[in-house]
Design a protein around this motif. Structure first.
Motif, PDB file in Angstrom:
ATOM      1  N   HIS A 134      -5.051   4.360 -16.191  1.00  0.00           N
ATOM      2  CA  HIS A 134      -6.097   5.094 -15.474  1.00  0.00           C
ATOM      3  C   HIS A 134      -6.654   6.238 -16.327  1.00  0.00           C
ATOM      4  O   HIS A 134      -7.064   7.269 -15.803  1.00  0.00           O
ATOM      5  CB  HIS A 134      -5.580   5.641 -14.143  1.00  0.00           C
ATOM      6  CG  HIS A 134      -5.510   4.605 -13.066  1.00  0.00           C
ATOM      7  ND1 HIS A 134      -5.892   4.844 -11.776  1.00  0.00           N
ATOM      8  CD2 HIS A 134      -5.106   3.324 -13.100  1.00  0.00           C
ATOM      9  CE1 HIS A 134      -5.718   3.751 -11.050  1.00  0.00           C
ATOM     10  NE2 HIS A 134      -5.244   2.817 -11.843  1.00  0.00           N
ATOM     11  N   GLN A 181      -9.948  10.708  -8.766  1.00  0.00           N
ATOM     12  CA  GLN A 181      -9.654   9.308  -8.463  1.00  0.00           C
ATOM     13  C   GLN A 181     -10.903   8.547  -8.058  1.00  0.00           C
ATOM     14  O   GLN A 181     -11.147   7.426  -8.508  1.00  0.00           O
ATOM     15  CB  GLN A 181      -8.604   9.214  -7.349  1.00  0.00           C
ATOM     16  CG  GLN A 181      -8.170   7.791  -7.022  1.00  0.00           C
ATOM     17  CD  GLN A 181      -7.526   7.091  -8.207  1.00  0.00           C
ATOM     18  OE1 GLN A 181      -6.605   7.607  -8.801  1.00  0.00           O
ATOM     19  NE2 GLN A 181      -8.030   5.914  -8.564  1.00  0.00           N
ATOM     20  N   GLU A 202       0.832  -1.204   0.000  1.00  0.00           N
ATOM     21  CA  GLU A 202       0.000   0.000   0.000  1.00  0.00           C
ATOM     22  C   GLU A 202       0.868   1.256   0.000  1.00  0.00           C
ATOM     23  O   GLU A 202       0.511   2.258  -0.631  1.00  0.00           O
ATOM     24  CB  GLU A 202      -0.925  -0.014   1.212  1.00  0.00           C
ATOM     25  CG  GLU A 202      -2.080  -0.998   1.071  1.00  0.00           C
ATOM     26  CD  GLU A 202      -3.014  -1.015   2.258  1.00  0.00           C
ATOM     27  OE1 GLU A 202      -4.168  -1.447   2.104  1.00  0.00           O
ATOM     28  OE2 GLU A 202      -2.588  -0.612   3.359  1.00  0.00           O
ATOM     29  N   GLU A 203       2.008   1.204   0.661  1.00  0.00           N
ATOM     30  CA  GLU A 203       2.930   2.341   0.633  1.00  0.00           C
ATOM     31  C   GLU A 203       3.493   2.565  -0.764  1.00  0.00           C
ATOM     32  O   GLU A 203       3.894   3.686  -1.111  1.00  0.00           O
ATOM     33  CB  GLU A 203       4.061   2.116   1.631  1.00  0.00           C
ATOM     34  CG  GLU A 203       3.625   2.230   3.089  1.00  0.00           C
ATOM     35  CD  GLU A 203       4.735   1.894   4.070  1.00  0.00           C
ATOM     36  OE1 GLU A 203       5.835   1.508   3.609  1.00  0.00           O
ATOM     37  OE2 GLU A 203       4.514   2.036   5.290  1.00  0.00           O
ATOM     38  N   GLU A 204       3.495   1.502  -1.574  1.00  0.00           N
ATOM     39  CA  GLU A 204       3.954   1.615  -2.960  1.00  0.00           C
ATOM     40  C   GLU A 204       2.835   2.046  -3.898  1.00  0.00           C
ATOM     41  O   GLU A 204       3.045   2.168  -5.106  1.00  0.00           O
ATOM     42  CB  GLU A 204       4.532   0.269  -3.433  1.00  0.00           C
ATOM     43  CG  GLU A 204       5.806  -0.150  -2.723  1.00  0.00           C
ATOM     44  CD  GLU A 204       6.967   0.764  -3.047  1.00  0.00           C
ATOM     45  OE1 GLU A 204       7.022   1.254  -4.189  1.00  0.00           O
ATOM     46  OE2 GLU A 204       7.812   0.990  -2.157  1.00  0.00           O
ATOM     47  N   GLY A 205       1.635   2.241  -3.354  1.00  0.00           N
ATOM     48  CA  GLY A 205       0.531   2.742  -4.155  1.00  0.00           C
ATOM     49  C   GLY A 205      -0.438   1.697  -4.658  1.00  0.00           C
ATOM     50  O   GLY A 205      -1.373   2.019  -5.399  1.00  0.00           O
ATOM     51  N   TYR A 206      -0.261   0.435  -4.269  1.00  0.00           N
ATOM     52  CA  TYR A 206      -1.160  -0.621  -4.718  1.00  0.00           C
ATOM     53  C   TYR A 206      -2.400  -0.691  -3.819  1.00  0.00           C
ATOM     54  O   TYR A 206      -2.350  -0.359  -2.632  1.00  0.00           O
ATOM     55  CB  TYR A 206      -0.454  -1.978  -4.712  1.00  0.00           C
ATOM     56  CG  TYR A 206       0.696  -2.084  -5.679  1.00  0.00           C
ATOM     57  CD1 TYR A 206       0.467  -2.166  -7.048  1.00  0.00           C
ATOM     58  CD2 TYR A 206       2.011  -2.086  -5.227  1.00  0.00           C
ATOM     59  CE1 TYR A 206       1.524  -2.247  -7.943  1.00  0.00           C
ATOM     60  CE2 TYR A 206       3.080  -2.176  -6.112  1.00  0.00           C
ATOM     61  CZ  TYR A 206       2.827  -2.254  -7.469  1.00  0.00           C
ATOM     62  OH  TYR A 206       3.873  -2.331  -8.353  1.00  0.00           O
TER      63      TYR A 206
END
Length: 221
Positions: free
Chosen positions: A137, A150, A21-25
């Protein structure tokens, strides 16, 4: 991008979830094979991290079950099993990669990135003249790009992924907003109206249709 971790050791799954999650996933976690299989069908992850030894269904059984209807989504086994035959069994079941425990998070992260770069699951989602590219996206109406926030993007993608199926207000709030308690679902109306306006959808166009008292449906019929 969405990643599902199917791992019964809470310490490992929590560590991986936080790091990813820290990597954006966007990360989902299942603690047994049966729940993992149900989560795959519900959330349609872009990559699956799958432990071998799991309660209810083994990782091998989960992998084999997924491959009966999904040939594309990358599956990476995370396991202490490392004999040649076990590796062969995992690959024959449909796994794309095999990482032996213990492993470094940095190595896992690089392997995930490689599979996303090589992933053939890049199908564009469509709804009438609307197209959504899940990797970039980006949203287009015809050849014109439409800029969404988003959350607007998440909501539109959620509905289009379930095209032809009525999505209830509660399911939208839980899955898109990640809210699992009583909440005013009227916020969904605000976002739907904003999406319709940006996509230039008039009220008589039912691509994003309101089902009164229930929810919404993305429909081309």
């Amino acid at each position: 991008m969405k990643i599902l971790i199917v791992e019964d050791e809470a310490g490992i799954s929590n560590f991986l979830k936080q790091g990813l999650e820290e990597e954006g996933y966007i990360v989902f976690v299942a603690a047994d094979g049966l729940t993992g299989l149900e989560t795959v069908k519900k959330e349609t992850p872009d990559l699956i991290l799958l432990d071998w030894m799991l309660p209810k269904l083994t990782g091998l059984e989960v992998c084999e079950a997924i491959r009966t209807y999904d040939k594309k989504t990358p599956i990476l086994f995370l396991t202490a099993k490392d004999t040649v035959q076990e590796t062969i069994d995992g690959l024959r079941a449909g796994a794309n990669d095999y990482i032996k425990k213990p492993f470094s998070f940095e190595e896992l992260l690089e392997r995930i990135k490689i599979h996303f770069r090589n992933d053939t699951k890049t199908d564009v989602l469509t709804l009438g003249t609307i197209s959504i590219n899940p990797l970039s996206h980006q949203v287009f109406v015809g050849d014109k790009e439409v800029m969404l926030t988003q959350k607007e993007y998440d909501l539109l993608k959620y509905l289009v992924e379930r095209k032809g199926t009525v999505c209830t207000r509660n399911s939208i709030i839980e899955d898109v907003w990640d809210i699992h308690f009583e909440y005013d679902t009227g916020v969904i109306d605000v976002f739907i109206n904003a999406i319709r306006k940006k996509l230039n959808l008039s009220k008589d166009v039912e691509l994003l249709k309101t089902i009164r008292g229930v929810g919404y449906i993305a429909n081309e019929n």
